[in-house]
Enzyme design. Sequence first.
Site, PDB file in Angstrom:
ATOM      1  N   PHE A 196       0.834  -1.202   0.000  1.00 50.82           N
ATOM      2  CA  PHE A 196       0.000   0.000   0.000  1.00 50.82           C
ATOM      3  C   PHE A 196       0.869   1.251   0.000  1.00 50.82           C
ATOM      4  CE2 PHE A 196      -2.247   3.441   1.943  1.00 50.82           C
ATOM      5  CZ  PHE A 196      -3.593   3.264   1.663  1.00 50.82           C
ATOM      6  N   ASP A 253      -5.386 -12.538   3.743  1.00 53.14           N
ATOM      7  CA  ASP A 253      -3.968 -12.293   4.033  1.00 53.14           C
ATOM      8  C   ASP A 253      -3.713 -12.332   5.537  1.00 53.14           C
ATOM      9  OD1 ASP A 253      -1.340 -11.918   3.244  1.00 53.14           O
ATOM     10  OD2 ASP A 253      -1.469  -9.737   3.317  1.00 53.14           O
TER      11      ASP A 253
END
Length: 616
Positions: free
Chosen positions: A309, A423
């Site tokens: 990210f 995840d």
Amino acid sequence: MKLGIDRAKGLDRYLTSWKSRDDPSPGDFTYRLNPSGYPQMILMNKSVVLSSSGPWNGIRFSGIPQLRTNPVFRFGFVFNQNEIYYYFNVLKSSVPSMVVLNENGIVRRFTWVDRTKSWFLYLSPQTDDCDTYASCGGNGNCTIASSPKCMCLTGFVPKDPSDWESGDWSNGCVRRTELDCPGGDKFLKYTQVKLPDARQSWFNESMNLQECEQTCLRNCSCTAYSNLDIRGQGSGCLLWFGDLMDIRQVNENIQGIYVRMAASEVGQIFGFSHQSRSEDLDLPMFDLTTLVNATGNFSEDNKLGEGGFGAVYKGVLRNGQEIAVKRLSENSRQGQVEFKNEVAYIAKLQHRNLIKILGCCIQVDEMMLIYEFLPNRSLDCFIFDQEKGVSLDWPRRFTIINGVALGLLYLHRDSRLRIIHRDLKAENILLDNEMNPKISDFGLARSFGGNESEANTKRVVGTFGYMSPEYAINGFYSVKSDVFSFGVLVLEIVSGKRNRGFNHPDKHLNLLGYAWTLSRDQKFMELVDPLIVSTFNPVEVLRSIHVALLCVQNNPHDRPEMSSVVMMLNSESTLPQPKQPGFFYETSASEASSSSDSRHKKYSANEITISHLLPR
């Protein structure tokens, strides 16, 4: 002392300035309560508004955050059929205090300091240029720490770009996309702002926030709404009509105001699909300047980590609250997808074992998510570290196992959206002050609606070592994919060893195969982390290993659901024997793929995109 209106007696109490310092005759400035719309205090020079207090929010005026409980005077607001007034009473007669509107139009409260025999400035509602009425025009937001100080609200653009660029912001901002009323509008939530001028407003004291929203939606002239009173869970309804005037940044304000926008505009801002836009966003908006100040301009010293990210920074707001700021990397396409996921999912989730999102920032070229700050970082920092691992004894580890299980159960079954995390790993389990676990990082999550329970993708994302065989090889995922990851995590917590990279020196087994072999041979003690041997409960440890092995079975249909996992961890019932786990040996994805049947071979290792995300 009262400032306001007594209808029964026909009184209007207000302050008037002197004409000059030496001339006590009435001057041009007045400070009085204006009863139009929802009442507020307004400072005027003859007929020109100079400053406003913003509406009363049940605790104080929205635009005067410095008005708080203090040892000098008590204050409040009375609004009934006969009277509307703001009052303040000195608490101690031995400490004289006075409010003055001086000849220059500045309101100040002074207290007498006996030691110096002089008046001391205690409070003034006017603190800087952003307190000048409508200094950024309609639909503009004034932030004194920014340069320039004026910015349009999200989804608005300068009405006169040339004047705006030259520093004349008085014409304000207009919508980039016109409203689509009825039926096509949504709302964006703002916090940390002074509520707009309320003279053109409507209010209802008995409505709740949901009723307030619907009332605003039914009226095409309504441009924003908020609670009238922020005490407790909030109550009442305040609606605005027309341009939103006199908004400024007030970091202390937690009250939300919901600004009306075309649904298509909301979609453009967040990049949502049509389906995702079906529900209003309910996420506070943080100002960029606030986050710059909180993080020391995103200082490397405040950097907590970095992933797909972008970077994550620690920050401290002006009120002392610690936050974690996840800042989207400028060139991160993966990060943009994750940002949309986080906003779409985690904002709608509330559970003690999930990370709490506080808001987001979408401003200039920045996209950021703001979370609660958890000082103990992530689980991997402890279980894979010989020094720190000592502080994580078995009772704490068992609490973490149960907490993660409850968090996953909430995601899979009990949340508004049935979510698969995709995840789950030690790096994404954050720990609070008391070592309670919080599942974080929903950037790769997917939701199921209705009776859906599984899906397939050609783009496999996640972390090797935690991914289930059917997902890593075939791109097939379901709630059982998270169950597999949970089983891996439990074995890592018990053993203090990573599954990824573990290799038994004699049998070439990975951690899963090693644990299964030890369990089969009744040698489970050989798996236990030596750091917890002195504190562990043999029954709990054995049961945790057994449940973990049930979770990592090769066939997803053999794995239990999280509801069963939670029950098995805390019961004494007899458990079934686990079958051989997935990825029994330490093999690569390509080896696993080539050894699978023809149904699996349609995705080779090269066709699978793996995003191995770093800890955050």
